[in-house]
Design a protein around this motif. Structure first.
Motif, short mmCIF file in Angstrom:
data_model
loop_
_atom_site.label_atom_id
_atom_site.label_comp_id
_atom_site.label_asym_id
_atom_site.label_seq_id
_atom_site.Cartn_x
_atom_site.Cartn_y
_atom_site.Cartn_z
N THR A 270 0.84 -1.21 0.00
CA THR A 270 0.00 0.00 0.00
C THR A 270 0.86 1.24 0.00
O THR A 270 0.63 2.19 -0.76
N THR A 274 1.15 4.32 -2.62
CA THR A 274 0.75 5.68 -2.29
C THR A 274 1.92 6.64 -2.10
O THR A 274 1.80 7.84 -2.34
N GLU A 293 -4.68 -1.58 4.70
CA GLU A 293 -4.31 -1.77 3.31
C GLU A 293 -5.32 -1.08 2.38
O GLU A 293 -6.50 -0.97 2.72
N ASN A 294 -4.85 -0.60 1.24
CA ASN A 294 -5.76 -0.10 0.22
C ASN A 294 -6.07 -1.24 -0.76
O ASN A 294 -5.69 -2.39 -0.53
N TYR A 296 -4.82 -2.08 -3.50
CA TYR A 296 -3.57 -2.65 -4.05
C TYR A 296 -2.95 -3.61 -3.04
O TYR A 296 -2.60 -4.75 -3.37
N GLY A 297 -2.81 -3.14 -1.79
CA GLY A 297 -2.26 -4.00 -0.76
C GLY A 297 -3.19 -5.14 -0.39
O GLY A 297 -2.73 -6.23 0.01
#
Length: 311
Positions: A270, A274, A293-294, A296-297
């Motif tokens: 993440t 970012t 986490e976003n 992606y993570g």
């Protein structure tokens, strides 16, 4: 928040560091905090649709490239060891970038060919007719010259951009309301990142000292754009910058927020996505809790067992 961030990043000795190691770190365990994947940004969705593919197909493509290229995986493991991180963090970042930001090439050799295309000195960093050299000669940046290491130097310069130039007209020159890296460090088109690790040129400049010390590659010079692109396009060199980026994020969260993220590849992925690990660590310390986490993570943690099998 910006002032708090700078104080934490630029201080010669971080006050938080001693108390962190005296009382112990809060460890972020493996796994996702979110039960379902956070929403994927529209730009990534549109980019993937334009390529007539899907996220699943892109994930499978980069996974298969890694699975079939034992030499690349060996390089990843060796580079991770040099920087004292688990190689799964690098695998996660590569998979995330090639699933959501770019499409993977079929062979590692293609990355070397693409890197060679950027050789030469026909381009420079700058905005319009103003080179980065002339821009940094402005008096507003004078205080940054007190910092000798690349991370603090470029963090300071980025802060000056945010505070004094972003979206403003200064001495008759108008500057866009956009990130420093997008305005001055993208001679081809804004937002472009490059290579296996999709490293931003400004990020590479920030990490130059760590990479020079650990991997022995020459320090980067913002006035030699071709050398910066060689560093981030060449797969062997870019792995070092990837590892340094992840190492920096882990260290920032330890020293600033007292949190150990080294056991959660989704969180490091993440932050790789970012950027701004020091600023985000400062914000987390102020509000409390654990990092999340976003989108992606989240994928990296969700596929963690499969990704670990690649190593």
């Amino acid at each position: 928040m910006r002032r708090i961030f700078l104080a934490l990043v630029l201080a010669v000795a971080l006050p938080a560091a001693s108390s962190v190691f005296a009382t112990g770190l809060t460890v972020v365990p493996e796994g996702n905090r979110h039960a379902e994947q956070p929403k994927v940004p529209g730009a990534s969705v549109r980019r993937t649709r334009a390529g007539k593919t899907t996220f699943d197909e892109k994930y499978e493509k980069i996974r298969d490239l890694l699975a079939s290229d034992k030499k690349l995986v060996a390089k990843i493991r060796a580079t991770a060891a040099d920087y004292g991180i688990d190689a799964i963090h690098m695998i996660g970042a590569i998979v995330g970038e090639h699933t959501y930001n770019v499409d993977a090439y079929d062979r590692l050799q293609t990355y070397y060919v693409k890197a060679a295309a950027y050789a030469g000195d026909s381009f420079r960093f700058g905005y319009g007719d103003e080179s980065i050299k002339d821009f940094l000669a402005r008096s507003e940046f004078a205080k940054c010259d007190d910092f000798s290491d690349s991370y603090r130097l470029w963090t300071c310069r980025e802060s000056v951009w945010e505070r004094n130039f972003r979206g403003r007209t200064v001495s008759g020159a108008s500057y866009p309301d956009n990130r420093f890296s997008a305005v001055f460090f993208q001679p081809f088109y804004a937002g472009q990142t490059f290579g296996l690790g999709q490293v931003n040129p400004l990020t590479a400049l920030m990490l130059s000292d760590m990479v020079a010390k650990t991997s022995g590659y020459p320090k980067l010079d913002e006035n030699k754009a071709a050398n910066v692109y060689d560093a981030i396009m060449d797969p062997d060199k870019s792995l070092a910058y990837m590892a340094a980026n992840i190492r920096r994020a882990i260290d920032d969260y330890k020293t600033i927020a007292g949190i150990d993220i080294s056991r959660n590849p989704g969180v490091t992925a993440t932050l790789y996505n970012t950027g701004g690990s020091a600023e985000r660590a400062a914000a987390l310390k102020a509000r409390g809790g654990l990092p999340e986490e976003n989108y992606y993570g989240w994928l990296v943690n969700d596929k963690l067992a499969e990704l670990k099998s690649l190593l």
